[in-house]
Scaffold this motif. Structure first.
Motif, mmCIF file in Angstrom:
data_model
loop_
_atom_site.group_PDB
_atom_site.id
_atom_site.type_symbol
_atom_site.label_atom_id
_atom_site.label_comp_id
_atom_site.label_asym_id
_atom_site.label_seq_id
_atom_site.Cartn_x
_atom_site.Cartn_y
_atom_site.Cartn_z
ATOM 1 N N MET A 83 21.643 5.241 -1.818
ATOM 2 C CA MET A 83 20.624 5.242 -2.861
ATOM 3 C C MET A 83 20.140 6.648 -3.160
ATOM 4 O O MET A 83 19.789 6.973 -4.308
ATOM 5 N N THR A 84 20.097 7.520 -2.135
ATOM 6 C CA THR A 84 19.717 8.905 -2.373
ATOM 7 C C THR A 84 20.688 9.567 -3.335
ATOM 8 O O THR A 84 20.286 10.261 -4.275
ATOM 9 N N VAL A 85 21.967 9.341 -3.109
ATOM 10 C CA VAL A 85 22.991 9.929 -3.964
ATOM 11 C C VAL A 85 23.018 9.233 -5.325
ATOM 12 O O VAL A 85 23.396 9.849 -6.331
ATOM 13 N N ASP B 120 13.229 6.808 -6.180
ATOM 14 C CA ASP B 120 12.330 7.074 -5.052
ATOM 15 C C ASP B 120 11.513 5.839 -4.698
ATOM 16 O O ASP B 120 11.302 5.524 -3.524
ATOM 17 N N LEU B 121 11.046 5.132 -5.717
ATOM 18 C CA LEU B 121 10.239 3.942 -5.450
ATOM 19 C C LEU B 121 11.084 2.820 -4.861
ATOM 20 O O LEU B 121 10.583 1.997 -4.080
ATOM 21 N N LEU B 122 12.359 2.784 -5.203
ATOM 22 C CA LEU B 122 13.236 1.741 -4.663
ATOM 23 C C LEU B 122 13.489 1.919 -3.163
ATOM 24 O O LEU B 122 13.884 0.975 -2.493
ATOM 25 N N TYR B 123 13.279 3.136 -2.641
ATOM 26 C CA TYR B 123 13.441 3.339 -1.197
ATOM 27 C C TYR B 123 12.576 2.366 -0.404
ATOM 28 O O TYR B 123 13.003 1.782 0.593
ATOM 29 N N VAL B 124 11.319 2.222 -0.857
ATOM 30 C CA VAL B 124 10.391 1.362 -0.135
ATOM 31 C C VAL B 124 10.809 -0.102 -0.269
ATOM 32 O O VAL B 124 10.652 -0.893 0.653
ATOM 33 N N VAL B 125 11.351 -0.467 -1.427
ATOM 34 C CA VAL B 125 11.791 -1.848 -1.628
ATOM 35 C C VAL B 125 12.950 -2.171 -0.700
ATOM 36 O O VAL B 125 13.012 -3.243 -0.095
ATOM 37 N N VAL B 126 13.893 -1.235 -0.565
ATOM 38 C CA VAL B 126 15.060 -1.459 0.283
ATOM 39 C C VAL B 126 14.690 -1.415 1.757
ATOM 40 O O VAL B 126 15.158 -2.222 2.550
ATOM 41 N N ASN B 127 13.830 -0.482 2.138
ATOM 42 C CA ASN B 127 13.466 -0.341 3.549
ATOM 43 C C ASN B 127 11.964 -0.093 3.662
ATOM 44 O O ASN B 127 11.499 1.037 3.555
ATOM 45 N N PRO B 128 11.147 -1.122 3.857
ATOM 46 C CA PRO B 128 9.704 -0.969 3.941
ATOM 47 C C PRO B 128 9.232 -0.090 5.109
ATOM 48 O O PRO B 128 8.066 0.291 5.139
ATOM 49 N N ARG B 129 10.116 0.220 6.061
ATOM 50 C CA ARG B 129 9.699 1.029 7.204
ATOM 51 C C ARG B 129 9.493 2.488 6.832
ATOM 52 O O ARG B 129 8.909 3.256 7.599
ATOM 53 N N ILE B 130 9.971 2.888 5.657
ATOM 54 C CA ILE B 130 9.838 4.278 5.252
ATOM 55 C C ILE B 130 8.358 4.572 4.982
ATOM 56 O O ILE B 130 7.714 3.896 4.211
ATOM 57 N N ARG B 131 7.876 5.621 5.582
ATOM 58 C CA ARG B 131 6.473 6.007 5.399
ATOM 59 C C ARG B 131 6.353 7.405 4.813
ATOM 60 O O ARG B 131 5.423 7.682 4.066
ATOM 61 N N GLU B 132 7.239 8.293 5.184
ATOM 62 C CA GLU B 132 7.180 9.661 4.694
ATOM 63 C C GLU B 132 8.295 9.883 3.717
ATOM 64 O O GLU B 132 9.420 9.495 3.966
ATOM 65 N N VAL B 133 8.013 10.471 2.586
ATOM 66 C CA VAL B 133 9.008 10.747 1.556
ATOM 67 C C VAL B 133 8.872 12.192 1.111
ATOM 68 O O VAL B 133 7.875 12.827 1.323
ATOM 69 N N ARG C 214 0.820 -1.195 0.000
ATOM 70 C CA ARG C 214 0.000 0.000 0.000
ATOM 71 C C ARG C 214 0.862 1.256 0.000
ATOM 72 O O ARG C 214 0.562 2.224 -0.692
ATOM 73 N N VAL C 215 1.962 1.209 0.780
ATOM 74 C CA VAL C 215 2.871 2.349 0.829
ATOM 75 C C VAL C 215 3.521 2.569 -0.535
ATOM 76 O O VAL C 215 3.654 3.700 -1.014
ATOM 77 N N PHE C 216 3.900 1.485 -1.180
ATOM 78 C CA PHE C 216 4.537 1.573 -2.499
ATOM 79 C C PHE C 216 3.583 2.214 -3.507
ATOM 80 O O PHE C 216 3.982 3.091 -4.281
#
Length: 316
Positions: free
Chosen positions: A242-244, A303-316, A2-4
């Motif tokens: 990944m941000t960089v 940006d979408l890969l952030y959630v794949v790497v760390n599902p705990r991310i909720r705010e972007v 759902r977050v993705f």
């Protein structure tokens, strides 16, 4: 999941606004070009009346906002204009050149990621010992290498010296995968090494911070396998690199454009060089816009890969 989906919808809603801003910026900047599109299209011997007629026919005598609306309408239809004589659709020239630049960029970024992970993990796992010192010296030396100079060194050593790779040229992958890979090895290395060296320092720093956290010590003390602990720590440590990585992709594509010229590769670099040399505003405008759109799409994927790497991310 759902977050993705929520994150993807947010980014997709913002993407058209960013594309509109990029198109406006590219259009306005190139309006300051001293080249006259009518002069380029009609040739040196064209009369003033012929150039005025050409400008009226193509709306070049209209106010800038009107020209931009017309340009935007053509862009939405996939029409990027025509190149200077011999007249060819700009979209066709880009369709021929962009795949090579994308291939080179992806190969370069793949090599950079492998280089960064190997160097960064070695430095983090053996920190303050000789492997860490060696990787630090190597990474600093590689960061200081300009990609174009590294390309020349690689040609001198591995092409002219050892004869292992060609000095230039391109073989499509559909003709021969092996010859394609050989032709792009040195160009991809020229792109990968400086970027991989920069990312390796981030990987090393992030991994050291994760290894010092309480959950790593607790998991190790409870007898979890070392590889399992390292995998979890690495997954968390990859967020900052990944941000960089998204920013570095733009740097890689820009570097690939320069590297293509050195290795005589028929990509976007050669297309831009032809456009600038011939004063072909439509060709330069289409090429720059294509690269800019590609970078926006890549940043969306990162940006979408952030959630794949760390599902705990909720705010972007």
């Amino acid at each position: 999941m759902r977050v993705f989906v929520r994150l993807a919808l947010r980014r997709l809603l913002v993407l058209p606004v960013m594309l509109l801003g990029v198109s406006m910026l590219v259009f306005v900047v190139l309006q300051f070009s001293p080249n006259d599109p009518a002069y380029n299209a009609l040739g040196v011997g064209a009369s003033a009346e012929a150039r005025a007629a050409y400008a009226a026919e193509h709306g070049l005598d209209q106010p800038l906002p009107v020209q931009y609306v017309r340009f935007l309408g053509q862009l939405l239809q996939g029409d990027l204009g025509m190149t200077a004589p011999p007249a060819t659709p700009v979209s066709e020239r880009i369709a021929d050149a962009f795949p090579l630049t994308l291939q080179l960029t992806l190969l370069g970024m793949g090599g950079a990621i492998v280089f960064a992970l190997a160097m960064g993990l070695a430095g983090a796992l053996w920190r303050d010992r000789w492997p860490d010192q060696v990787t630090r010296v190597v990474s600093i030396a590689c960061i200081a290498l300009p990609p174009f100079w590294l390309a020349i060194l690689l040609i001198q050593q591995f092409s002219l010296g050892l004869g292992l790779f060609p000095t230039g040229g391109y073989v499509p992958p559909e003709d021969s995968i092996w010859k394609w890979l050989v032709a792009l090895t040195l160009p991809a290395a020229s792109v990968a090494v400086p970027i991989g060296a920069q990312l390796s320092r981030l990987v090393r720093t992030s991994m050291v911070e994760e290894l010092d956290r309480d959950y790593v010590r607790t998991a190790t003390g409870n007898g979890l396998p070392r590889w399992l602990v390292l995998r979890g720590a690495l997954r968390n440590a990859l967020i900052t690199p990944m941000t960089v990585l998204g920013w570095r992709f733009g740097y890689a594509m820009g570097g690939a454009v320069v590297i293509e010229t050195i290795f005589n590769l028929p990509g976007m670099g050669q297309l831009l060089l032809i456009g600038v040399t011939n004063g072909d505003v439509a060709l330069v405008q289409g090429a720059v816009l294509t690269v800019a759109i590609a970078l926006l799409v890549v940043n969306l994927v990162i940006d979408l890969l952030y959630v794949v790497v760390n599902p705990r991310i909720r705010e972007v």
